[in-house]
Design a protein around this motif. Structure first.
Motif, mmCIF file in Angstrom:
data_model
loop_
_atom_site.group_PDB
_atom_site.id
_atom_site.type_symbol
_atom_site.label_atom_id
_atom_site.label_comp_id
_atom_site.label_asym_id
_atom_site.label_seq_id
_atom_site.Cartn_x
_atom_site.Cartn_y
_atom_site.Cartn_z
ATOM 1 N N ALA A 194 0.833 -1.199 0.000
ATOM 2 C CA ALA A 194 0.000 0.000 0.000
ATOM 3 C C ALA A 194 0.870 1.252 0.000
ATOM 4 O O ALA A 194 0.566 2.235 -0.691
ATOM 5 N N HIS A 195 1.972 1.218 0.754
ATOM 6 C CA HIS A 195 2.891 2.361 0.799
ATOM 7 C C HIS A 195 3.554 2.553 -0.564
ATOM 8 O O HIS A 195 3.660 3.681 -1.065
ATOM 9 N N PHE A 196 3.981 1.450 -1.172
ATOM 10 C CA PHE A 196 4.592 1.540 -2.502
ATOM 11 C C PHE A 196 3.608 2.115 -3.515
ATOM 12 O O PHE A 196 3.971 2.980 -4.326
ATOM 13 N N CYS A 197 2.377 1.636 -3.480
ATOM 14 C CA CYS A 197 1.391 2.070 -4.469
ATOM 15 C C CYS A 197 1.104 3.565 -4.365
ATOM 16 O O CYS A 197 0.824 4.224 -5.380
ATOM 17 N N GLU A 198 1.169 4.115 -3.152
ATOM 18 C CA GLU A 198 1.009 5.548 -3.000
ATOM 19 C C GLU A 198 2.137 6.287 -3.723
ATOM 20 O O GLU A 198 1.899 7.241 -4.467
ATOM 21 N N TRP A 199 3.364 5.831 -3.507
ATOM 22 C CA TRP A 199 4.503 6.464 -4.172
ATOM 23 C C TRP A 199 4.474 6.233 -5.676
ATOM 24 O O TRP A 199 4.924 7.069 -6.454
ATOM 25 N N ARG A 200 3.927 5.113 -6.079
ATOM 26 C CA ARG A 200 3.869 4.761 -7.503
ATOM 27 C C ARG A 200 3.036 5.771 -8.296
ATOM 28 O O ARG A 200 3.218 5.930 -9.497
ATOM 29 N N GLN A 201 2.129 6.444 -7.624
ATOM 30 C CA GLN A 201 1.248 7.383 -8.314
ATOM 31 C C GLN A 201 1.831 8.797 -8.406
ATOM 32 O O GLN A 201 1.230 9.672 -9.031
ATOM 33 N N LYS A 202 2.981 9.029 -7.806
ATOM 34 C CA LYS A 202 3.555 10.379 -7.786
ATOM 35 C C LYS A 202 4.382 10.605 -9.060
ATOM 36 O O LYS A 202 5.609 10.578 -9.047
ATOM 37 N N VAL A 203 3.666 10.847 -10.133
ATOM 38 C CA VAL A 203 4.293 10.960 -11.449
ATOM 39 C C VAL A 203 4.492 12.434 -11.808
ATOM 40 O O VAL A 203 3.802 13.323 -11.300
ATOM 41 N N ASP A 204 5.452 12.667 -12.690
ATOM 42 C CA ASP A 204 5.677 13.996 -13.257
ATOM 43 C C ASP A 204 5.302 13.934 -14.735
ATOM 44 O O ASP A 204 6.015 13.322 -15.540
ATOM 45 N N LEU A 205 4.200 14.550 -15.077
ATOM 46 C CA LEU A 205 3.675 14.453 -16.433
ATOM 47 C C LEU A 205 4.614 15.097 -17.443
ATOM 48 O O LEU A 205 5.295 16.080 -17.150
ATOM 49 N N TYR A 206 4.636 14.518 -18.641
ATOM 50 C CA TYR A 206 5.387 15.125 -19.727
ATOM 51 C C TYR A 206 4.794 16.501 -20.047
ATOM 52 O O TYR A 206 3.589 16.743 -19.824
ATOM 53 N N PRO A 207 5.609 17.398 -20.593
ATOM 54 C CA PRO A 207 5.086 18.700 -21.016
ATOM 55 C C PRO A 207 3.899 18.547 -21.971
ATOM 56 O O PRO A 207 3.896 17.654 -22.816
ATOM 57 N N HIS A 208 2.904 19.387 -21.779
ATOM 58 C CA HIS A 208 1.721 19.474 -22.644
ATOM 59 C C HIS A 208 0.733 18.320 -22.460
ATOM 60 O O HIS A 208 -0.303 18.297 -23.139
ATOM 61 N N ALA A 209 1.017 17.372 -21.563
ATOM 62 C CA ALA A 209 0.121 16.223 -21.402
ATOM 63 C C ALA A 209 -1.294 16.663 -21.039
ATOM 64 O O ALA A 209 -2.274 16.212 -21.654
ATOM 65 N N VAL A 210 -1.420 17.542 -20.061
ATOM 66 C CA VAL A 210 -2.750 17.959 -19.614
ATOM 67 C C VAL A 210 -3.496 18.695 -20.724
ATOM 68 O O VAL A 210 -4.669 18.419 -20.996
ATOM 69 N N GLY A 211 -2.826 19.626 -21.374
ATOM 70 C CA GLY A 211 -3.485 20.390 -22.433
ATOM 71 C C GLY A 211 -3.948 19.519 -23.588
ATOM 72 O O GLY A 211 -5.057 19.703 -24.109
ATOM 73 N N VAL A 212 -3.119 18.555 -23.977
ATOM 74 C CA VAL A 212 -3.478 17.666 -25.086
ATOM 75 C C VAL A 212 -4.642 16.761 -24.695
ATOM 76 O O VAL A 212 -5.587 16.564 -25.475
ATOM 77 N N LEU A 213 -4.593 16.209 -23.486
ATOM 78 C CA LEU A 213 -5.692 15.345 -23.042
ATOM 79 C C LEU A 213 -6.995 16.125 -22.921
ATOM 80 O O LEU A 213 -8.069 15.625 -23.269
ATOM 81 N N GLU A 214 -6.890 17.343 -22.432
ATOM 82 C CA GLU A 214 -8.075 18.198 -22.326
ATOM 83 C C GLU A 214 -8.685 18.425 -23.699
ATOM 84 O O GLU A 214 -9.902 18.311 -23.887
ATOM 85 N N SER A 215 -7.849 18.722 -24.666
ATOM 86 C CA SER A 215 -8.319 18.973 -26.029
ATOM 87 C C SER A 215 -8.944 17.724 -26.644
ATOM 88 O O SER A 215 -10.045 17.777 -27.211
ATOM 89 N N LEU A 216 -8.253 16.603 -26.527
ATOM 90 C CA LEU A 216 -8.753 15.367 -27.120
ATOM 91 C C LEU A 216 -10.061 14.914 -26.474
ATOM 92 O O LEU A 216 -10.947 14.373 -27.147
ATOM 93 N N SER A 217 -10.167 15.114 -25.169
ATOM 94 C CA SER A 217 -11.358 14.653 -24.455
ATOM 95 C C SER A 217 -12.616 15.411 -24.879
ATOM 96 O O SER A 217 -13.733 14.948 -24.644
#
Length: 237
Positions: free
Chosen positions: A96-119
């Motif tokens: 459970a402790h590992f899985c919490e850390w596993r989610q702490k990702v640093d998104l690639y540049p523009h990931a949010v904007g592109v996903l927002e647009s595509l969605s």
């Protein structure tokens, strides 16, 4: 026409190596605080040996990275001297402790904007062999995806046709209506094409050259997430 855009996660929306490195350091500290000497007895090289033992003994869990990690923790803790019941309990807490850390990702540049647009234009889902949870608050991308097909939950991993078939079934579309985006030439590109879907190879910065042994080429190739909307539209013409 119904179209489902599916995304791989690791090395497609973020670099997974630093994520796992941070999580492993966090786990060393977690174990060492509770069981001094554990991390010295079970460094990465030893845990890799245990992983081999786990998969050899239980080949059916090979696609399930979460189950493999849990089994490694249980085996290591028992070898460290903990009784079976305590080892099982501690291993679950460690996972459970590992899985919490596993989610702490640093998104690639523009990931949010592109996903927002595509969605705004397409239905989108996740197909991943990893155990990242796109709906976890640390990842913060859940609002863009309708569902996720994860190998550790399905028990089958890409490039199996079954993984892509499950996504098509959940979305209520044909496999030919899926456009899959991923970085891995075999798991993502071959897997999608072999299933009858279309694929976009995310070859970040154009760092790789296509190797013939990987099989059929992708239907499109992008070097930046910013190129995805145009690449997808070109496949729908």
């Amino acid at each position: 026409m119904s179209v489902l855009i599916t995304f791989d996660l690791d090395n497609t929306l973020w670099d997974v190596s630093p994520v796992i490195t941070r999580a492993e350091y966090a786990m060393e500290s977690w174990f060492e605080t509770r069981f001094p000497g554990f991390s010295r007895q079970f460094p990465f090289s030893v845990r890799e040996e245990l992983k081999g033992q786990v998969i050899l003994s239980n080949p059916e869990i090979a696609p399930n990275l979460t189950a493999i990690r849990l089994a490694i923790y249980k085996l290591a803790l028992k070898q460290f001297g903990l009784p079976s019941e305590e080892a099982d309990s501690v291993a679950s807490a460690a996972l459970a402790h590992f899985c919490e850390w596993r989610q702490k990702v640093d998104l690639y540049p523009h990931a949010v904007g592109v996903l927002e647009s595509l969605s705004q234009e397409y239905s989108m889902a996740v197909i991943t062999n990893g155990n990242a949870d796109v709906f976890h608050p640390y990842v913060g991308l859940g609002q863009y995806f309708h569902f996720a097909v994860r190998a550790d939950q399905l028990g089958v991993a890409k490039p199996s046709v079954d993984v892509f078939s499950m996504a098509a079934k959940r979305a209520g579309v044909d496999l030919t209506d899926i456009i899959h985006i991923g970085d891995h030439p075999v798991d993502d590109v071959f897997g999608a094409s072999n299933a009858g879907a279309r694929s976009v190879w995310f070859n970040r910065h154009g760092a790789q050259r296509w190797e013939d042994e990987w099989g059929a080429r992708s239907h499109a190739e992008v070097h930046s997430l910013l190129e995805l909307p145009t690449a997808i539209r070109s496949l729908l013409l």
